[in-house]
Scaffold this motif. Structure first.
Motif, PDB file in Angstrom:
ATOM      1  N   UNK A 111       0.826  -1.203   0.000  1.00 22.62           N
ATOM      2  CA  UNK A 111       0.000   0.000   0.000  1.00 22.62           C
ATOM      3  C   UNK A 111       0.862   1.255   0.000  1.00 22.62           C
ATOM      4  N   UNK A 112       1.961   1.230   0.736  1.00 16.48           N
ATOM      5  CA  UNK A 112       2.869   2.374   0.733  1.00 16.48           C
ATOM      6  C   UNK A 112       3.540   2.529  -0.629  1.00 16.48           C
ATOM      7  N   UNK A 113       3.827   1.407  -1.272  1.00 15.67           N
ATOM      8  CA  UNK A 113       4.382   1.445  -2.630  1.00 15.67           C
ATOM      9  C   UNK A 113       3.380   2.092  -3.588  1.00 15.67           C
ATOM     10  N   UNK A 114       2.099   1.705  -3.470  1.00 14.05           N
ATOM     11  CA  UNK A 114       1.071   2.307  -4.312  1.00 14.05           C
ATOM     12  C   UNK A 114       0.965   3.806  -4.055  1.00 14.05           C
ATOM     13  N   UNK A 115       1.069   4.199  -2.793  1.00 17.17           N
ATOM     14  CA  UNK A 115       0.999   5.623  -2.446  1.00 17.17           C
ATOM     15  C   UNK A 115       2.139   6.388  -3.112  1.00 17.17           C
ATOM     16  N   UNK A 116       3.348   5.835  -3.051  1.00 18.52           N
ATOM     17  CA  UNK A 116       4.517   6.491  -3.641  1.00 18.52           C
ATOM     18  C   UNK A 116       4.392   6.589  -5.163  1.00 18.52           C
ATOM     19  N   UNK A 140      -4.464  12.989  -7.112  1.00 18.39           N
ATOM     20  CA  UNK A 140      -3.330  12.083  -6.894  1.00 18.39           C
ATOM     21  C   UNK A 140      -2.858  12.147  -5.449  1.00 18.39           C
ATOM     22  N   UNK A 141      -2.746  13.361  -4.932  1.00 20.60           N
ATOM     23  CA  UNK A 141      -2.306  13.506  -3.542  1.00 20.60           C
ATOM     24  C   UNK A 141      -3.308  12.884  -2.572  1.00 20.60           C
ATOM     25  N   UNK A 142      -4.592  13.063  -2.891  1.00 14.32           N
ATOM     26  CA  UNK A 142      -5.629  12.516  -2.018  1.00 14.32           C
ATOM     27  C   UNK A 142      -5.593  10.996  -2.006  1.00 14.32           C
ATOM     28  N   UNK A 143      -5.420  10.392  -3.189  1.00 10.10           N
ATOM     29  CA  UNK A 143      -5.371   8.926  -3.237  1.00 10.10           C
ATOM     30  C   UNK A 143      -4.073   8.400  -2.627  1.00 10.10           C
ATOM     31  N   UNK A 144      -2.971   9.121  -2.811  1.00 13.32           N
ATOM     32  CA  UNK A 144      -1.721   8.713  -2.173  1.00 13.32           C
ATOM     33  C   UNK A 144      -1.892   8.737  -0.656  1.00 13.32           C
ATOM     34  N   UNK A 145      -2.530   9.791  -0.139  1.00 11.51           N
ATOM     35  CA  UNK A 145      -2.780   9.882   1.299  1.00 11.51           C
ATOM     36  C   UNK A 145      -3.730   8.779   1.758  1.00 11.51           C
ATOM     37  N   UNK A 146      -4.713   8.447   0.899  1.00 10.98           N
ATOM     38  CA  UNK A 146      -5.657   7.381   1.247  1.00 10.98           C
ATOM     39  C   UNK A 146      -4.944   6.041   1.377  1.00 10.98           C
ATOM     40  N   UNK A 147      -4.030   5.742   0.438  1.00 12.49           N
ATOM     41  CA  UNK A 147      -3.285   4.487   0.512  1.00 12.49           C
ATOM     42  C   UNK A 147      -2.403   4.440   1.763  1.00 12.49           C
ATOM     43  N   UNK A 148      -1.811   5.577   2.118  1.00  6.80           N
ATOM     44  CA  UNK A 148      -0.998   5.640   3.347  1.00  6.80           C
ATOM     45  C   UNK A 148      -1.882   5.390   4.566  1.00  6.80           C
TER      46      UNK A 148
END
Length: 203
Positions: free
Chosen positions: A79-84, A184-192
């Motif tokens: 999930x962190x990889x997906x966020x990055x 993109x930032x919102x989904x990255x934060x969601x995955x984190x």
């Protein structure tokens, strides 16, 4: 199968989670068709957990702290990889122009891994489905497979609707670089956040 099973299953499927996030992000970035493929991948990711519950492997996962933690933190890492990758515009929120060939395999692989590396799904099948199987059921394994198939069908249908709705919003955000950057930032934060939630879950 009864109304209670269908209601609870729908609530579980429709609740926000990694699968829903993946499908919505795919719908926004690649359209309804690819979102449906992502929904299919999320559904495929349920199969190993269902088989684990049927064969008793989920009970072993529940009993072994090491096995549970290993799978859990593998899921957190992914999930962190997906966020990055999403933050860097190389993940599920990468915008592709119309006519560009899309890799269905890549979409399915991401979706399957997200669900595959979530040990709570195995716990769900182990603790939830048996409640709806009668004690005097002549073929409990078959009954569990049938209920699992219904749950998977509901998962695909709900996620596909999520993806289709997101795809309808696609035209409104594609023309705005600012909107896409925030998405993109919102989904990255969601995955984190989902990764943090998974890291804090207990057996």
């Amino acid at each position: 199968m009864n109304l209670e099973f269908l209601t609870v299953s729908l609530l579980v499927v429709a609740s926000p989670g990694t699968g829903a996030a993946i499908t919505i992000a795919t719908g926004l970035s690649r359209g309804a068709r690819t979102a449906a493929i992502a929904a299919f991948g999320c559904t495929l990711g349920i199969v190993p957990h269902m088989l684990a519950a049927v064969t008793g492997l989920a009970a072993l996962l529940h009993a072994s702290a090491l096995a549970f933690e290993t799978v859990k933190f593998a899921g957190v890492a992914y999930l962190l990889y997906l966020a990055w990758m999403t933050w860097r515009e190389r993940g599920v929120m990468t915008i592709e122009a119309d006519g560009v060939e899309r890799s269905s395999w890549q979409v399915i692989r991401h979706a399957v891994l997200v669900n595959l590396l979530n040990p709570k799904l195995s716990m769900f099948f182990l603790a939830f489905l048996p409640q709806f199987i009668a004690k005097d059921e002549a073929a409990p394994t078959l009954a569990m497979l049938q209920l699992s198939a219904i749950f998977m069908a509901m998962t695909f249908a709900v996620f596909a609707v999520y993806g289709a709705f997101a795809a309808r919003m696609r035209e409104h955000v594609l023309g705005s670089p600012t909107a896409m950057a925030w998405l993109r930032r919102s989904f990255a934060a969601t995955f984190v956040a989902l990764g943090a939630k998974l890291a804090l879950t207990q057996r």
